[in-house]
Scaffold this motif. Structure first.
Motif, PDB file in Angstrom:
ATOM      1  N   ARG A 233       0.818  -1.170   0.130  1.00  0.00           N
ATOM      2  CA  ARG A 233      -0.062  -0.049  -0.086  1.00  0.00           C
ATOM      3  C   ARG A 233       0.953   1.399   0.113  1.00  0.00           C
ATOM      4  N   GLN A 234       2.135   1.046  -0.504  1.00  0.00           N
ATOM      5  CA  GLN A 234       3.049   2.254  -0.470  1.00  0.00           C
ATOM      6  C   GLN A 234       3.397   2.393  -2.081  1.00  0.00           C
TER       7      GLN A 234
ATOM      8  N   ALA B 455      -0.336   0.495   6.874  1.00  0.00           N
ATOM      9  CA  ALA B 455      -0.097  -0.059   5.637  1.00  0.00           C
ATOM     10  C   ALA B 455       0.615   1.129   4.527  1.00  0.00           C
ATOM     11  N   ASP B 456      -0.080   2.195   4.993  1.00  0.00           N
ATOM     12  CA  ASP B 456       0.319   3.200   3.672  1.00  0.00           C
ATOM     13  C   ASP B 456       1.074   4.691   4.225  1.00  0.00           C
ATOM     14  N   GLY B 457       0.930   4.854   5.621  1.00  0.00           N
ATOM     15  CA  GLY B 457       1.842   5.837   6.212  1.00  0.00           C
ATOM     16  C   GLY B 457       1.277   6.917   5.942  1.00  0.00           C
ATOM     17  N   ILE B 458      -0.040   7.114   5.674  1.00  0.00           N
ATOM     18  CA  ILE B 458      -0.838   8.451   5.668  1.00  0.00           C
ATOM     19  C   ILE B 458      -1.353   8.467   6.874  1.00  0.00           C
ATOM     20  N   ARG B 529       5.320   2.453  14.157  1.00  0.00           N
ATOM     21  CA  ARG B 529       4.799   1.917  12.916  1.00  0.00           C
ATOM     22  C   ARG B 529       5.595   0.733  12.380  1.00  0.00           C
ATOM     23  N   TYR B 552      -6.401  -3.730   4.145  1.00  0.00           N
ATOM     24  CA  TYR B 552      -5.199  -3.234   4.751  1.00  0.00           C
ATOM     25  C   TYR B 552      -5.530  -2.016   5.586  1.00  0.00           C
ATOM     26  N   TYR B 562       4.898  11.897   9.093  1.00  0.00           N
ATOM     27  CA  TYR B 562       5.378  12.857   8.307  1.00  0.00           C
ATOM     28  C   TYR B 562       4.375  13.887   8.182  1.00  0.00           C
TER      29      TYR B 562
END
Lengths: 614, 614
Positions: A233-234, B455-458, B529, B552, B562
């Motif tokens: 998912r990145q 999963a995506d770091g968002i 994470r 996910y 971030y």
């Protein structure tokens, strides 16, 4: 230049339009967004396909493109539906240790833009813009799908007001609708040909393309992957040594975009092949090998394709006085940098306000030369970046370092935020005194920082005030208004402004949409907000309208606020309070001119050559 | 209960619908938003007017209402088109010094909600929701304008699946359309009557209203004011002693909403009058007197009205087993607190998911009792607030202090963020151990803090994950997963979860829309994470779908990021890591149940009484 005779029958009687946009992909839709702002001209946009893109194609929207979409008020659904590009992950294969390397990096560009890259299916992006044109812009410009341009005739300059004559055929209707004739003639003042890599417009005019590289072939797949790969998912660049390399990007719903490149051990030999010769399972199988030891299968495929494309740049962006090429019609390249949709939309974002200004009589046609002057270097840079990326991917080892290095080097270009236009009729590069604001770069789009509305106390991004409606903006930074000397400097500036030959007219001439003059004056002062009374400022900063009263939207304080971290705009722009500062932004938010508060005459001279002249 | 016989001719043959919503104002449209999420039932919504509200009426959207609109994905255009309520300004008149006092205060509620109040014309709000229903929800629920309910027949329970029979007449068509019959019969399972202060539904059922105060009359005006009053672009409460008092609110474009109240020196004697007896100029003239020494005139008036309304509360919110009243049909009051639209929309936001759950067989009809239990106290509180505000405005002196005091006291109610439902079948107030998360209040909507997608770091607001699609969410806070004891506690929890009689079914039963189970399990861990691998967590946190692969989207890290300032959710919720914490949120984001990771049996028992029973 070719001349194609018009088939006289059974064409319907010619209709005229000021602007004809050929192609309703991202570049064409961006042109339509601009044109729909101008209510005093006519625009048509045709596309040979029966409807918008359904699946696949481009899917990366870079920071600058998002800023542009925000300037039309159409960015929100894209942010909401898309996937934020928060983190980039590089997977490598160390041939010395035979081990796997994994390296994550922040892909946010928070210091460069208020938007990060977003990933979203091109079809959804197109639909969002179509909805905007229909609902917000009241259908002033509406895409005519299923209309293919067939013939082009060019009348002599002066022979006709609408010298570009395009014969258009309806396609895919099977004659079902008896009321419509199958063919039609559109006579246009100007034409934008943004009809893709195999541009019909470009072919008609036999415009040569400079070939920078031979065709390469690559596979692209949008699937819902079933995988235990931890970073699915990145956005990833995965290089597995001899097994080849792939790029991935997470997408809306559970989709992931995969690119696979022909280099590697040749197990996926797509080189030179097209879709009929390679199966989806073959491509996914090749990708699964790259992703080992992780598994990769799928049940749902949204779209896939085999692309064959080379690096090409058109020899001229303006093959005829009245015809412009933009987007893929002007430049083709690999998808490695996620640039295609962005550079294409930015082409027409640059071109269309100029065309509309000329059509509506606001500016002289001489400004149209700046399109090629400004956008060709971007096309050149795009191919350079692409070449570097291709090279990095072709390296056998340490490809991730190579890709990361190129990305780092080109990041301002890739996000679109660093694109800077050189000196020309609309960019006064050389003459300007840039010391008054050392962090403002002439030719670049103005950076944005939050400021506070003087009248309402609302904190907002300064550049959000510079909406794309065709207005130029003069930003006036007068310094602290508690200083009497700054007050009188501002008053002097306003007096001088009103005595110039062009500025007062530009400031007063209202465009057909209410409250939007050709030039808006906006003041940003660093005084405490409560120390200033808006109506005490010179009248050009709160012009009066008999019906709507004073304009309260033009004065901002660079002051602390309840909301966002305001109060740092002067510092971030590097503005010298001793001189004050004038920043002229074009309708596309690029800085056209920079000066001190005393430079009013020079500012007026900037407009002289092209304003109000035909 | 009255029974109205159906006129048998010329009614068309009856059509049936699961849910009939009468009235398409804000309350009705909110009900439609909910109902459109349920693809396995039918909904109709009728309104007697020929089209949406054009101008005027409500214009204040409070924090909680914005949160709710966000949960449907429809908040963005409201934020973009509306005016932020950033600052409140109190203007007073000091009768000792005869001087003017001016006092500003931050009106942002950033500690309570991620949204501040927004001001926007009700018509635009309605249009935005109509566009959402049409475009995003594919027109599953579409407002039928120009249809007036005329007759009501109630069949015996058990006599018919669709016991509420409503005769509907087309209005305003003048018989122009020969193809449509003028009248039609709609047979419904359930009816929501949200047809305003003069509710037809309420009248049919002869539901009495408790009268809490006599009618008062006030004037309301939307104009583009021409004034030198310095705070005209802010919300103001202006009290000018004997000259009366007004309230203002800045609006979209250059409009300002003004309210004027009948108290004062009687120069504007609107008491008891209606629009035919008072002119707009008379009202603006009275407002101008209040604003002295500043001037006030206008050229453009968008809307104005004289309202006569008293404080009333309906005796029952559910006058019939199958019929519910909501919004102005249930409660009327003055506009002083900017509450009308908000409490109305929140009524149907509370009611409609329950109704839809019952209609689709997800829950037993017993849960419908909670509507009145939850929303009547809100109605009562609303009238209490209104009484206090009326009193404050009636004070001759120091009205601004009075108003400011009442606002301060009721702010959590006014924003809607503090509304807390008492113990009932859906809110386990008394039994719960609230020490596991001392800042989470059972019965209140969950507060939101930013967390990072595993999963995506968002980074995103946690509550943004709790979209309004009908799913319940179990938020699992397991503590730091680097601790083996926390890992095994989480594993034990998952095992127990799967052994309960109800939970595993709720978790697996997919609703008709893909990937949305009745109960979603979501985990928020405070570990770094990168120390966690999503697929290593128990399977209930990443359920597998044969077509779409793993989910996910259910694992979040309360970790630095971030983007937004993440990493403080555990601290802000006051979660005790020793026990871990389970938070059950209803489909409307209200906390239903709270417990430790060991309380799985109690959690299952929560669902027992109402799940899967008819």
């Amino acid at each position: 230049m070719t001349r194609h005779p018009l088939a006289m029958a059974p064409y319907s009687s010619p209709s005229t339009t000021d602007l004809l946009i050929i192609g309703a992909g991202p570049a064409g839709l961006m042109a339509a967004c601009w044109a729909s702002q101008y209510t005093n001209m006519t625009t048509r946009i045709i596309d040979k396909y029966p409807s918008r893109t359904a699946t696949g194609h481009a899917d990366g929207i870079q920071s600058r493109t998002l800023e542009i979409l925000e300037s039309f008020g159409v960015v929100d659904p894209i942010i909401r539906k898309g996937v934020q590009h928060a983190e980039m992950c590089f997977w490598g294969y160390d041939k010395h240790t035979s081990g796997i390397t994994r390296h994550k990096m922040d892909s946010a560009q928070t210091d460069k833009s208020r938007y990060n890259m977003v990933l979203l299916n091109q079809g959804i992006i197109e639909q969002i813009i179509l909805d905007y044109l229909g609902l917000e812009q009241e259908g002033r410009v509406e895409v005519e799908y299923g209309k293919q341009a067939e013939t082009l005739e060019l009348l002599e300059e002066g022979e006709d007001e609408y010298p570009v004559v395009v014969g258009v055929k309806r396609v895919g209707q099977n004659g079902a609708n008896g009321h419509c004739s199958d063919v039609e003639t559109i006579r246009a003042r100007y034409v934008i040909g943004c009809d893709g890599a195999r541009s019909w417009t470009r072919e008609q005019l036999q415009v040569p393309m400079r070939v920078c590289s031979g065709d390469t072939t690559w596979g692209v797949v949008d699937i819902a992957p079933i995988t235990d790969f931890p970073d699915i998912r990145q956005s990833c660049a995965i290089h597995a040594g001899d097994r080849g390399s792939i790029m991935t990007a997470p997408r809306e719903n559970r989709l992931v975009r995969f690119y696979i490149y022909p280099k590697g051990d040749g197990r996926l030999s797509v080189e030179g092949k097209d879709r009929s010769e390679v199966s989806l399972d073959e491509i996914v199988g090749a990708m699964a090998k790259v992703m080992k030891p992780y598994s990769l299968t799928y049940k749902h495929c949204d779209w896939w394709s085999i692309y064959k494309i080379g690096q090409r740049l058109v020899e001229t962006y303006r093959p005829h006085d009245r015809i412009f090429l933009a987007g893929d019609a002007a430049h083709t390249h690999s998808p490695k940098g996620g640039q295609g949709l962005n550079v294409s939309m930015q082409d027409t974002y640059n071109l269309t306000w100029k065309l509309c200004s000329v059509i509506t009589g606001e500016a002289s046609p001489s400004i149209l030369d700046t399109y090629e002057l400004e956008r060709r270097p971007v096309g050149e840079e795009l191919l350079k970046l692409d070449t570097e990326l291709v090279k990095a991917y072709e390296q056998d080892t340490s490809v991730t370092e190579g890709v990361e290095r190129v990305r780092g080097q080109y990041i301002d270009f890739m996000t679109g935020t660093g694109v800077t236009y050189g000196s020309n009729d609309l960019i006064t590069g050389k003459k300007a005194d840039t010391s008054v604001a050392k962090n403002i770069k002439i030719g670049m789009r103005l950076s944005s920082y939050p400021v506070v509305g003087q009248a309402d106390g609302i904190s907002m991004q300064l550049v959000s005030r510079l909406t794309s409606n065709g207005a130029w903006r003069l930003l006036v930074f007068p310094g602290d208004l508690r200083e009497p000397s700054n007050q009188s400097r501002l008053a002097n500036f306003a007096n001088q402004f009103n005595e110039q030959p062009h500025l007062p007219c530009l400031h007063k001439d209202l465009k057909s949409n209410r409250c939007c003059p050709l030039l808006e004056t906006i003041v940003v002062h660093p005084s405490p907000r409560t120390s200033v009374n808006l109506l005490d400022l010179p009248e050009i900063f709160h012009p009066f309208d008999e019906t709507w009263g004073w304009d309260y939207s033009r004065v901002f304080a660079d002051d602390g606020s309840y909301g966002e971290a305001c109060g740092h705009a002067y510092a971030r722009y590097g503005i010298r309070e001793e001189t004050g500062c004038l920043v002229l932004c074009r309708p596309d938010q690029h800085v056209a001119w920079l000066g001190s508060l005393g430079d009013v005459e020079a500012l007026d001279q900037y407009f002289g050559p092209f304003v109000g002249r035909k």
